[in-house]
Write a protein that holds these residues in place. Structure first.
Motif, PDB file in Angstrom:
ATOM      1  N   SER A  29      -0.784 -24.932  -4.286  1.00  0.00           N
ATOM      2  CA  SER A  29      -1.536 -24.085  -5.220  1.00  0.00           C
ATOM      3  C   SER A  29      -0.773 -23.766  -6.499  1.00  0.00           C
ATOM      4  CB  SER A  29      -1.958 -22.775  -4.534  1.00  0.00           C
ATOM      5  OG  SER A  29      -0.834 -22.021  -4.144  1.00  0.00           O
ATOM      6  N   ASN A  30       0.545 -23.958  -6.498  1.00  0.00           N
ATOM      7  CA  ASN A  30       1.328 -23.657  -7.695  1.00  0.00           C
ATOM      8  C   ASN A  30       1.591 -24.868  -8.575  1.00  0.00           C
ATOM      9  OD1 ASN A  30       2.274 -20.698  -7.737  1.00  0.00           O
ATOM     10  ND2 ASN A  30       2.599 -21.290  -5.611  1.00  0.00           N
ATOM     11  N   LEU A  78     -14.565 -13.828 -12.472  1.00  0.00           N
ATOM     12  CA  LEU A  78     -13.122 -13.994 -12.298  1.00  0.00           C
ATOM     13  C   LEU A  78     -12.388 -13.887 -13.629  1.00  0.00           C
ATOM     14  CD1 LEU A  78     -12.778 -16.908  -9.682  1.00  0.00           C
ATOM     15  CD2 LEU A  78     -12.100 -14.527  -9.375  1.00  0.00           C
ATOM     16  N   PHE A  82      -8.788 -12.267 -14.322  1.00  0.00           N
ATOM     17  CA  PHE A  82      -7.639 -13.162 -14.369  1.00  0.00           C
ATOM     18  C   PHE A  82      -7.647 -14.017 -15.639  1.00  0.00           C
ATOM     19  CE2 PHE A  82      -8.721 -12.568  -9.852  1.00  0.00           C
ATOM     20  CZ  PHE A  82      -7.523 -12.040  -9.382  1.00  0.00           C
ATOM     21  N   PHE A  86      -5.132 -19.343 -14.802  1.00  0.00           N
ATOM     22  CA  PHE A  86      -4.727 -19.024 -13.431  1.00  0.00           C
ATOM     23  C   PHE A  86      -5.863 -19.243 -12.423  1.00  0.00           C
ATOM     24  CE2 PHE A  86      -3.964 -15.790 -10.020  1.00  0.00           C
ATOM     25  CZ  PHE A  86      -2.806 -16.358  -9.505  1.00  0.00           C
ATOM     26  N   ILE A  87      -7.099 -19.242 -12.874  1.00  0.00           N
ATOM     27  CA  ILE A  87      -8.254 -19.312 -11.976  1.00  0.00           C
ATOM     28  C   ILE A  87      -8.274 -20.578 -11.113  1.00  0.00           C
ATOM     29  CG2 ILE A  87     -10.791 -19.481 -11.919  1.00  0.00           C
ATOM     30  CD1 ILE A  87     -10.831 -17.390 -14.168  1.00  0.00           C
ATOM     31  N   HIS A  89      -5.808 -22.087  -9.865  1.00  0.00           N
ATOM     32  CA  HIS A  89      -4.811 -21.858  -8.807  1.00  0.00           C
ATOM     33  C   HIS A  89      -5.377 -20.953  -7.701  1.00  0.00           C
ATOM     34  CE1 HIS A  89      -1.624 -23.781 -11.121  1.00  0.00           C
ATOM     35  NE2 HIS A  89      -2.017 -23.086 -12.179  1.00  0.00           N
ATOM     36  N   ILE A  90      -6.250 -20.017  -8.078  1.00  0.00           N
ATOM     37  CA  ILE A  90      -6.911 -19.163  -7.082  1.00  0.00           C
ATOM     38  C   ILE A  90      -7.778 -20.014  -6.169  1.00  0.00           C
ATOM     39  CG2 ILE A  90      -8.573 -17.284  -6.735  1.00  0.00           C
ATOM     40  CD1 ILE A  90      -7.652 -16.113  -9.400  1.00  0.00           C
ATOM     41  N   GLY A  93      -5.579 -22.111  -3.874  1.00  0.00           N
ATOM     42  CA  GLY A  93      -4.992 -21.278  -2.828  1.00  0.00           C
ATOM     43  C   GLY A  93      -5.968 -20.993  -1.703  1.00  0.00           C
ATOM     44  N   PHE A  94      -7.217 -20.708  -2.070  1.00  0.00           N
ATOM     45  CA  PHE A  94      -8.239 -20.440  -1.049  1.00  0.00           C
ATOM     46  C   PHE A  94      -8.547 -21.698  -0.244  1.00  0.00           C
ATOM     47  CE2 PHE A  94     -12.728 -20.316   0.262  1.00  0.00           C
ATOM     48  CZ  PHE A  94     -12.734 -19.145   1.015  1.00  0.00           C
TER      49      PHE A  94
END
Length: 343
Positions: A29-30, A78, A82, A86-87, A89-90, A93-94
């Motif tokens: 995710s990063n 979102l 944010f 960055f969105i 990456h959210i 991550g999910f």
């Protein structure tokens, strides 16, 4: 006493998986947005979703309906919290969290989980859903949650329909899920497969025209690639997987077995005649892997290691470069890895 030991073993299993999972999710995710093709468009969606919504509304409500309105509104809200950069990456991550948790949940034991996880890290259909086609990957994750948590097929069907408003490919899965678990409910499994073959054959033949007719923006994209030549390597590999699962697959979870096999039929049927085949398979492949790791027998390890060898060969030989927007050098990758470790 035996039940206490099983509970303890399972607790240790999930503690170990939690540590691995945190590293897995953080690792994927990063990764920088700049590394991947199409990520730029997700930043645009996040930044200008209100304008995109208004543009579709000006065409018609139907145009908005068939062009993923939930995804657009999701980005709209979102973006208020944010930074647009960055969105994505959210989302990743999910997606990776859900994939990892249900891989662990469906794995018979730790010995089969590890090769299953490694397969996920090198298989392009999984990586595509986690890192590139993240709109579809997010909808797939929501569907996975509903599939394994909800018991009522009507509720799962409703979630599938909502997912189609996040990514239009789920309109197809909604139809096939309804067909398999409602219309053909009393049919034998073999008859269901035959029906799915003929329905998918008919649909794949007109998929691009149907997408353009309903105003799906993917229609033009599919049209551009429909004349490209298609190699038969993936078809052969997953035909072998289909034959293996048909004879040796775990049928204890009937619903998971039938959905995975239905998805394989959809993919294999449309592989040579429609560019939508690969897109469909991004949603199907997690269920195929969940089904594979749900048993821990010698023949299962043979099948998984066969897949690992095939996709590892492709990975080493640079066959996945189309996932990336730029050429990521080994030095850049090492620096990224070091930056994560230093956190």
């Amino acid at each position: 006493m035996k039940s206490i030991k099983l509970t303890l073993d399972r607790t240790i299993y999930w503690i170990v998986l939690s540590v691995i999972g945190l590293a897995y999710v953080a690792f994927l995710s990063n990764m920088p947005n700049e590394w991947f093709r199409d990520r730029y468009y997700y930043v645009i969606y996040a930044s200008f979703s209100d304008q995109i919504i208004d543009a579709y509304k000006e065409q018609s409500i139907l145009a908005l309906f068939f062009n993923e309105p939930i995804f657009l509104y999701f980005n709209y809200y979102l973006e208020k919290v944010f930074d647009p950069e960055f969105i994505p990456h959210i989302f990743v991550g999910f997606i990776t969290s859900v994939f990892f948790i249900f891989l662990g949940r469906n794995s018979r034991n730790f010995l089969i989980f590890i090769p299953g996880l490694f397969l996920c890290l090198i298989m392009p259909y999984v990586l595509q859903g986690e890192l590139v086609a993240i709109r579809q990957g997010f909808a797939t994750s929501v569907f996975i949650l509903s599939f394994f948590i909800l018991k009522d097929d009507k509720k799962i069907l409703a979630v599938l329909f909502l997912c189609s408003l996040f990514h239009s490919v789920f309109f197809i899965f909604t139809v096939f899920y309804f067909l398999n678990f409602f219309v053909l409910k009393s049919f034998s499994f073999n008859k269901k497969l035959v029906v799915h073959f003929f329905v998918m054959l008919a649909f794949a033949s007109i998929a691009v025209l149907a997408a353009k007719f309903f105003g799906l923006r993917q229609g033009e994209g599919y049209e551009k690639i429909e004349d490209l030549g298609v190699g038969g390597g993936a078809f052969l590999v997953f035909l072998i997987v289909f034959i293996y699962l048909y004879f040796f697959g775990n049928r204890e979870n009937r619903k998971m077995y039938e959905f995975a096999m239905m998805g394989l039929v959809m993919f294999l049927t449309s592989y040579f005649i429609s560019p939508i085949a690969g897109r469909l398979f991004n949603t199907v492949i997690p269920f195929v892997i969940f089904l594979l790791v749900s048993r821990s027998r010698a023949i299962v390890f043979v099948m998984i290691f066969f897949l690992i060898m095939v996709f590892l060969f492709l990975f080493i030989n640079g066959s996945y470069t189309d996932l990336f927007a730029i050429s990521v050098s080994p030095e850049e990758f090492r620096n990224y890895w070091k930056s994560l470790i230093s956190l």
